[in-house]
Design a protein around this motif. Structure first.
Motif, PDB file in Angstrom:
ATOM      1  N   PRO A 210      -2.827  -1.154  -3.504  1.00 47.65           N
ATOM      2  CA  PRO A 210      -2.736   0.147  -4.171  1.00 47.65           C
ATOM      3  C   PRO A 210      -2.293   1.214  -3.174  1.00 47.65           C
ATOM      4  CG  PRO A 210      -4.838  -0.910  -4.627  1.00 47.65           C
ATOM      5  CD  PRO A 210      -4.185  -1.695  -3.537  1.00 47.65           C
ATOM      6  N   PHE A 211      -1.708   2.286  -3.707  1.00 46.57           N
ATOM      7  CA  PHE A 211      -1.353   3.413  -2.851  1.00 46.57           C
ATOM      8  C   PHE A 211      -1.370   4.696  -3.667  1.00 46.57           C
ATOM      9  CE2 PHE A 211       2.670   1.595  -4.312  1.00 46.57           C
ATOM     10  CZ  PHE A 211       3.354   2.702  -4.798  1.00 46.57           C
ATOM     11  N   ALA A 212      -1.575   5.801  -2.957  1.00 42.24           N
ATOM     12  CA  ALA A 212      -1.578   7.113  -3.601  1.00 42.24           C
ATOM     13  C   ALA A 212      -0.155   7.478  -3.995  1.00 42.24           C
ATOM     14  CB  ALA A 212      -2.152   8.158  -2.651  1.00 42.24           C
ATOM     15  N   MET A 213      -0.019   8.026  -5.207  1.00 43.58           N
ATOM     16  CA  MET A 213       1.302   8.378  -5.722  1.00 43.58           C
ATOM     17  C   MET A 213       1.777   9.747  -5.253  1.00 43.58           C
ATOM     18  SD  MET A 213       2.463   5.906  -7.682  1.00 43.58           S
ATOM     19  CE  MET A 213       3.736   6.803  -8.531  1.00 43.58           C
TER      20      MET A 213
ATOM     21  N   VAL B 289       0.778  12.491  -6.568  1.00 39.35           N
ATOM     22  CA  VAL B 289       0.692  13.350  -7.750  1.00 39.35           C
ATOM     23  C   VAL B 289      -0.775  13.425  -8.120  1.00 39.35           C
ATOM     24  CG1 VAL B 289       1.282  13.586 -10.188  1.00 39.35           C
ATOM     25  CG2 VAL B 289       2.964  12.655  -8.580  1.00 39.35           C
ATOM     26  N   ASP B 290      -1.354  14.603  -7.974  1.00 40.17           N
ATOM     27  CA  ASP B 290      -2.792  14.773  -8.213  1.00 40.17           C
ATOM     28  C   ASP B 290      -3.548  13.678  -7.471  1.00 40.17           C
ATOM     29  OD1 ASP B 290      -2.315  17.026  -9.750  1.00 40.17           O
ATOM     30  OD2 ASP B 290      -2.196  15.893 -11.614  1.00 40.17           O
ATOM     31  N   ASP B 291      -4.414  12.961  -8.179  1.00 40.92           N
ATOM     32  CA  ASP B 291      -5.202  11.886  -7.573  1.00 40.92           C
ATOM     33  C   ASP B 291      -4.744  10.526  -8.106  1.00 40.92           C
ATOM     34  OD1 ASP B 291      -7.191  11.006  -5.862  1.00 40.92           O
ATOM     35  OD2 ASP B 291      -8.745  11.070  -7.406  1.00 40.92           O
ATOM     36  N   LEU B 292      -3.501  10.444  -8.550  1.00 42.79           N
ATOM     37  CA  LEU B 292      -2.967   9.249  -9.194  1.00 42.79           C
ATOM     38  C   LEU B 292      -2.696   8.139  -8.182  1.00 42.79           C
ATOM     39  CD1 LEU B 292      -2.073   8.412 -12.097  1.00 42.79           C
ATOM     40  CD2 LEU B 292       0.241   9.044 -11.401  1.00 42.79           C
ATOM     41  N   LEU B 293      -3.114   6.920  -8.540  1.00 40.54           N
ATOM     42  CA  LEU B 293      -2.862   5.737  -7.717  1.00 40.54           C
ATOM     43  C   LEU B 293      -1.833   4.837  -8.387  1.00 40.54           C
ATOM     44  CD1 LEU B 293      -6.434   4.445  -6.783  1.00 40.54           C
ATOM     45  CD2 LEU B 293      -4.876   5.778  -5.363  1.00 40.54           C
ATOM     46  N   SER B 294      -1.164   4.059  -7.581  1.00 41.86           N
ATOM     47  CA  SER B 294      -0.358   2.959  -8.077  1.00 41.86           C
ATOM     48  C   SER B 294      -1.160   1.679  -7.829  1.00 41.86           C
ATOM     49  CB  SER B 294       0.976   2.870  -7.335  1.00 41.86           C
ATOM     50  OG  SER B 294       1.692   1.720  -7.757  1.00 41.86           O
ATOM     51  N   VAL B 295      -1.416   0.936  -8.884  1.00 36.73           N
ATOM     52  CA  VAL B 295      -2.089  -0.360  -8.780  1.00 36.73           C
ATOM     53  C   VAL B 295      -1.005  -1.427  -8.953  1.00 36.73           C
ATOM     54  CG1 VAL B 295      -3.760  -1.924  -9.861  1.00 36.73           C
ATOM     55  CG2 VAL B 295      -4.332   0.487  -9.545  1.00 36.73           C
ATOM     56  N   PRO B 296      -0.955  -2.412  -8.053  1.00 35.55           N
ATOM     57  CA  PRO B 296       0.139  -3.386  -8.065  1.00 35.55           C
ATOM     58  C   PRO B 296       0.310  -4.151  -9.380  1.00 35.55           C
ATOM     59  CG  PRO B 296      -1.044  -3.524  -6.014  1.00 35.55           C
ATOM     60  CD  PRO B 296      -1.839  -2.610  -6.914  1.00 35.55           C
TER      61      PRO B 296
ATOM     62  N   GLN C  37     -13.024   3.902  -3.347  1.00 35.99           N
ATOM     63  CA  GLN C  37     -14.276   3.830  -2.580  1.00 35.99           C
ATOM     64  C   GLN C  37     -13.992   3.708  -1.079  1.00 35.99           C
ATOM     65  OE1 GLN C  37     -16.806   0.576  -3.784  1.00 35.99           O
ATOM     66  NE2 GLN C  37     -18.155   0.813  -2.020  1.00 35.99           N
ATOM     67  N   HIS C  38     -12.944   2.992  -0.725  1.00 32.79           N
ATOM     68  CA  HIS C  38     -12.652   2.744   0.684  1.00 32.79           C
ATOM     69  C   HIS C  38     -11.613   3.690   1.296  1.00 32.79           C
ATOM     70  CE1 HIS C  38     -15.159  -0.800   1.042  1.00 32.79           C
ATOM     71  NE2 HIS C  38     -14.773  -1.102  -0.174  1.00 32.79           N
ATOM     72  N   HIS C  39     -10.855   4.363   0.442  1.00 31.81           N
ATOM     73  CA  HIS C  39      -9.787   5.217   0.966  1.00 31.81           C
ATOM     74  C   HIS C  39      -9.850   6.644   0.431  1.00 31.81           C
ATOM     75  CE1 HIS C  39      -7.881   1.731   2.742  1.00 31.81           C
ATOM     76  NE2 HIS C  39      -8.110   1.098   1.622  1.00 31.81           N
ATOM     77  N   GLY C  40     -10.947   6.976  -0.221  1.00 30.66           N
ATOM     78  CA  GLY C  40     -11.122   8.348  -0.709  1.00 30.66           C
ATOM     79  C   GLY C  40     -10.293   8.653  -1.837  1.00 30.66           C
TER      80      GLY C  40
END
Length: 148
Positions: free
Chosen positions: A43-46, A48-55, A145-148
């Motif tokens: 996963p990585f932060a997009m 944009v706001d607090d949006l994540l990309s989940v693989p 949880q692990h990357h804020g």
């Protein structure tokens, strides 16, 4: 929401067709992650706001492997097992987890002549102690949880 009792946390665009504004639109709609970007196995932060990309994986998608590439059930099984082995090795070497999405369509992998091979993969992978079968929601939560 009416079916599960809670709002969905993640978004996947139909056919993975996103516009230049999709991330902003889904963040504004209250989603916390998106599965449209097949860019990484973590996963990585997009941004944009607090949006994540989940693989999500196009490479291991049953539709592409069986339909476009013409893999047999045995070749499909081997591809998934090989991918898992590679990602586990990388995760152990680098000390961080990896995501192995297994995109399935019941009308493809669920066919009677393919399902046994999928069953073999799932049986084999569920026997590995450090493999975690989970959902995109749980992957996003673990990342946060692990990357804020």
């Amino acid at each position: 929401e009416s079916f599960t009792g809670e709002s969905p946390a993640g978004w996947m665009s139909p056919g993975l067709r996103a516009s230049a504004h999709t991330a902003e639109l889904i963040a504004d709609a209250g989603f916390s992650y998106v599965c449209d970007w097949c860019a990484d196995d973590q996963p990585f932060a997009m941004g944009v706001d607090d949006l994540l990309s989940v693989p999500y994986s196009l490479d291991l998608n049953d539709k592409g492997l069986f339909g476009r590439q013409g893999l047999t059930g045995a070749e499909y099984r081997d591809a998934l097992v090989d991918a898992c082995s590679t990602l586990r090795r990388e995760a152990n070497e680098q000390g961080s987890g990896r995501v192995l999405p297994i995109p399935l369509h019941t009308y493809i992998a669920g066919q009677s002549f393919r399902a046994p091979y999928l069953g073999e993969v799932l049986d084999r992978l569920t026997r590995i102690d450090d493999v975690w079968f989970t959902t995109a929601d749980e992957i996003a939560a673990q990342y946060r949880q692990h990357h804020g």
